[in-house]
Design a protein around this motif. Structure first.
Motif, PDB file in Angstrom:
ATOM      1  N   ARG A  61       0.843  -1.201   0.000  1.00  0.00           N
ATOM      2  CA  ARG A  61       0.000   0.000   0.000  1.00  0.00           C
ATOM      3  C   ARG A  61       0.877   1.250   0.000  1.00  0.00           C
ATOM      4  O   ARG A  61       0.535   2.259  -0.604  1.00  0.00           O
ATOM      5  CB  ARG A  61      -0.981  -0.012   1.163  1.00  0.00           C
ATOM      6  N   THR A  64       2.268   1.707  -3.528  1.00  0.00           N
ATOM      7  CA  THR A  64       1.161   2.089  -4.399  1.00  0.00           C
ATOM      8  C   THR A  64       0.799   3.554  -4.188  1.00  0.00           C
ATOM      9  O   THR A  64       0.603   4.299  -5.158  1.00  0.00           O
ATOM     10  CB  THR A  64      -0.054   1.180  -4.151  1.00  0.00           C
ATOM     11  N   LEU A  88      -7.063   3.797   3.794  1.00  0.00           N
ATOM     12  CA  LEU A  88      -5.984   2.949   4.316  1.00  0.00           C
ATOM     13  C   LEU A  88      -5.999   2.976   5.839  1.00  0.00           C
ATOM     14  O   LEU A  88      -5.996   4.044   6.442  1.00  0.00           O
ATOM     15  CB  LEU A  88      -4.619   3.450   3.823  1.00  0.00           C
TER      16      LEU A  88
END
Length: 173
Positions: A61, A64, A88
């Protein structure tokens, strides 16, 4: 009957052949990993997972998020990016910084700092986290996305952002 065709886009990184592909209403857009990473850093922030019995390399994550801030045209736009960031539950700050610095882009450091600041409480970032990024900020102001009328300078990050993002009532805040 009314038929609505939605073209879904999936962006992926590959060092191999990079031709856009279409399959079952889905468009697959291939991007090369950032050249500045070189061999040493290319796999930083990746992991291999099993999908339907196949080993698939995915990005974390953190990687990304930074990749989207590096190349925002491939992530669905600013609103999509900020909405996904707010979803998130946490980030590995050390990994994020390691990958961010491997990219060697002051503009991406500023963009990332701005997003981290918006979510610092949510992601439980330690006090002084921002000091790790300060030496890598751009010398002159950069743009969050592009030059637009109404951009406002966020001095802390040397970043010009749309004024709508700084308003209390902003849904993206």
């Amino acid at each position: 009957p009314l038929v609505i065709y939605i073209d879904l886009r999936t962006t992926y990184l590959t060092a191999g052949h990079r031709r856009e592909r279409h399959f079952r209403g889905q468009t697959f857009v291939a991007l090369a990993p950032p050249k500045c990473l070189g061999e040493r850093w290319r796999d930083l922030g990746t992991e291999t997972v099993s999908r339907s019995g196949l080993a698939v390399m995915t990005t974390s994550r953190e990687r990304t998020l930074v990749d989207c801030l590096h190349r925002p045209a491939y992530c669905g736009g600013l609103e999509e990016l900020l909405a996904c960031a707010s979803a998130l539950p946490s980030v590995d700050f050390d990994l994020l910084v390691e990958y961010l610095l491997a990219l060697r882009s002051p503009t991406v450091v500023a963009r990332t700092g701005f997003v981290l600041e918006r979510h610092s409480r949510q992601w439980h970032l330690e006090r002084g986290w921002d000091e790790r990024l300060t030496p890598y900020l751009p010398r002159s102001p950069a743009y969050l996305l592009r030059r637009e009328p109404g951009n406002v300078l966020v001095r802390r990050w040397r970043l010009l952002v749309p004024a709508s993002l700084l308003r209390e009532e902003s849904p993206l805040r």
